[in-house]
Design a protein around this motif. Structure first.
Motif, PDB file in Angstrom:
ATOM      1  N   LEU A  91      11.363  -4.714   3.145  1.00 57.80           N
ATOM      2  CA  LEU A  91      11.176  -3.575   4.041  1.00 57.80           C
ATOM      3  C   LEU A  91      11.075  -2.270   3.256  1.00 57.80           C
ATOM      4  O   LEU A  91      10.275  -1.382   3.597  1.00 57.80           O
ATOM      5  N   LEU A  92      11.879  -2.147   2.206  1.00 57.53           N
ATOM      6  CA  LEU A  92      11.796  -0.954   1.363  1.00 57.53           C
ATOM      7  C   LEU A  92      10.437  -0.867   0.677  1.00 57.53           C
ATOM      8  O   LEU A  92       9.837   0.212   0.599  1.00 57.53           O
ATOM      9  N   TRP A  93       9.935  -1.996   0.198  1.00 62.46           N
ATOM     10  CA  TRP A  93       8.617  -2.006  -0.442  1.00 62.46           C
ATOM     11  C   TRP A  93       7.523  -1.657   0.574  1.00 62.46           C
ATOM     12  O   TRP A  93       6.588  -0.910   0.258  1.00 62.46           O
ATOM     13  N   THR A  94       7.648  -2.187   1.784  1.00 53.95           N
ATOM     14  CA  THR A  94       6.667  -1.850   2.830  1.00 53.95           C
ATOM     15  C   THR A  94       6.689  -0.359   3.138  1.00 53.95           C
ATOM     16  O   THR A  94       5.630   0.275   3.295  1.00 53.95           O
ATOM     17  N   ARG A 293      -8.924  -6.685   7.438  1.00 54.82           N
ATOM     18  CA  ARG A 293      -8.116  -6.340   6.258  1.00 54.82           C
ATOM     19  C   ARG A 293      -8.893  -5.465   5.279  1.00 54.82           C
ATOM     20  O   ARG A 293      -8.363  -4.513   4.720  1.00 54.82           O
ATOM     21  N   GLY A 294     -10.151  -5.724   5.069  1.00 56.15           N
ATOM     22  CA  GLY A 294     -10.915  -4.954   4.095  1.00 56.15           C
ATOM     23  C   GLY A 294     -11.679  -3.798   4.685  1.00 56.15           C
ATOM     24  O   GLY A 294     -12.291  -3.025   3.946  1.00 56.15           O
ATOM     25  N   ASP A 295     -11.671  -3.635   6.004  1.00 50.92           N
ATOM     26  CA  ASP A 295     -12.453  -2.578   6.641  1.00 50.92           C
ATOM     27  C   ASP A 295     -11.643  -1.333   6.942  1.00 50.92           C
ATOM     28  O   ASP A 295     -12.203  -0.260   7.156  1.00 50.92           O
ATOM     29  N   SER A 300      -3.971  -0.949   2.622  1.00 54.34           N
ATOM     30  CA  SER A 300      -2.596  -1.377   2.369  1.00 54.34           C
ATOM     31  C   SER A 300      -1.595  -0.470   3.057  1.00 54.34           C
ATOM     32  O   SER A 300      -0.648  -0.934   3.695  1.00 54.34           O
ATOM     33  N   ALA A 301      -1.776   0.844   2.934  1.00 52.02           N
ATOM     34  CA  ALA A 301      -0.861   1.791   3.570  1.00 52.02           C
ATOM     35  C   ALA A 301      -0.921   1.675   5.079  1.00 52.02           C
ATOM     36  O   ALA A 301       0.108   1.742   5.761  1.00 52.02           O
ATOM     37  N   THR A 302      -2.113   1.468   5.628  1.00 50.87           N
ATOM     38  CA  THR A 302      -2.257   1.354   7.077  1.00 50.87           C
ATOM     39  C   THR A 302      -1.560   0.120   7.608  1.00 50.87           C
ATOM     40  O   THR A 302      -0.823   0.179   8.602  1.00 50.87           O
ATOM     41  N   ILE A 303      -1.773  -1.010   6.947  1.00 56.76           N
ATOM     42  CA  ILE A 303      -1.149  -2.258   7.392  1.00 56.76           C
ATOM     43  C   ILE A 303       0.373  -2.171   7.256  1.00 56.76           C
ATOM     44  O   ILE A 303       1.116  -2.647   8.126  1.00 56.76           O
ATOM     45  N   ALA A 304       0.851  -1.552   6.173  1.00 54.41           N
ATOM     46  CA  ALA A 304       2.297  -1.385   6.012  1.00 54.41           C
ATOM     47  C   ALA A 304       2.872  -0.500   7.113  1.00 54.41           C
ATOM     48  O   ALA A 304       3.939  -0.786   7.667  1.00 54.41           O
TER      49      ALA A 304
END
Length: 334
Positions: A91-94, A293-295, A300-304
């Motif tokens: 969770l901290l990494w996310t 995922r690639g669009d 990465s920041a958005t998904i997190a």
């Protein structure tokens, strides 16, 4: 010796068991500390050292309390600590990934610079809001259909003495454990045959594969724990059906059914297998993130950020009703 005293004695772990747990905890903490000092750079090194100190202190406490009558299992303490480490560190990494500026790449557990732009992008994205609405609608409708059906089924499984009810319950468990991937092909064929592929509402019947067995399984626990003798006493005292409902049914079942409903809704919202297989335009949020995922910009920041926001609802449920959830999903030995 009374039965209660014997049960309490049986709950006290042996000295050997505590010493083994203490030794393993101390050795594990020592290994984590050495790895952190030799291989990990700051500021992540402090995380490794903190975990190591916690494990080593647990080992020392286990040795100090090894020869006591306190019913404390240091295997359980060690297990909880390992569980917390493997839960809180991801969770901290996310959080670090979600709050790292888009022009930088997260390289450590602790964020160097914190920005909330990813959360603003998520809350302002029409695509993600539509996907979240799809998840909530599909899971909500499936839950509203499943829970009433599960109430009747669970009551029959617990209270009605009929032949074959164990077989029925075994089939419910089998449906609950069946991998959804094995069913996506036949379900997709049926959806295409009815010309409903891609429709948001085509996901509702498929979602029942998740919500209905889960509702029955949880509500069986609710009905098993109900004080049925109290209900029989209320009826024997001459209470009307309305008085029986108000004085027994509502207090005995309403809290448990409410928690079951919320749990089933939350679990239904997490599905991505059926959503990805049955819809491409109005897919639920987990499936949308999987397919896009690639669009997504700053993917990465958005998904997190989406993951952290999506975790708020189950976290609030866990904080509001921890005892009820423990009764449903766990088992008390006291």
């Amino acid at each position: 010796m009374s039965e209660r005293t014997m049960s309490n004695v049986a709950l006290v772990p042996s000295v050997r068991s505590r010493l083994w747990a203490s030794g393993i905890s101390f050795v594990l903490g020592f290994a984590v500390a050495n790895y952190g000092i030799l291989m990990i750079s700051k500021p992540d090194q402090w995380v490794w050292l903190g975990v190591a100190i916690l494990l080593m202190l647990t080992g020392a406490a286990g040795i100090l309390f090894a020869d006591t009558n306190k019913s404390v299992s240091f295997w359980a303490v060690l297990g909880i600590e390992v569980f917390l480490v493997f839960t809180l560190l991801p969770l901290l990494w996310t959080f670090t990934v979600a709050t790292t500026p888009s022009e930088l790449t997260a390289t450590s557990l602790w964020p160097d610079e914190v920005t909330w732009s990813a959360f603003s992008d998520v809350l302002g994205s029409d695509e993600l809001r539509r996907a979240a609405l799809t998840s909530a609608l599909v899971s909500g409708v499936a839950t509203l259909v499943s829970v009433p059906l599960a109430i009747g089924a669970s009551y029959a499984l617990v209270r009605v003495k009929t032949r074959g009810r164990r077989v029925v319950y075994a089939l419910v468990i089998a449906a609950l454990l069946m991998p959804l991937v094995a069913l996506t092909g036949p379900i997709a064929d049926q959806v295409i045959a009815f010309d409903r592929y891609g429709s948001r509402w085509a996901l509702v019947p498929a979602a029942l594969l998740i919500t209905l067995p889960l509702s029955i399984w949880l509500l069986v626990t609710v009905f098993k724990r109900a004080p049925w003798s109290l209900g029989d006493a209320v009826r024997a005292d001459g209470a009307t059906r309305r008085q029986w409902l108000v004085r027994f049914v509502v207090p005995a079942f309403a809290p448990g059914i409410l928690v079951v409903t919320l749990l089933v809704f939350v679990v239904g919202c997490q599905d991505y297998v059926l959503g990805a297989a049955l819809s491409t335009t109005d897919a639920p949020l987990p499936a949308s993130l999987l397919m896009a995922r690639g669009d997504l910009e700053s993917s990465s920041a958005t998904i997190a950020a989406v993951g952290l926001l999506w975790a708020i609802v189950p976290a609030m449920l866990l904080l509001v009703a921890p005892r009820r959830i423990h009764q449903l999903l766990g088992r008390s030995y006291r």
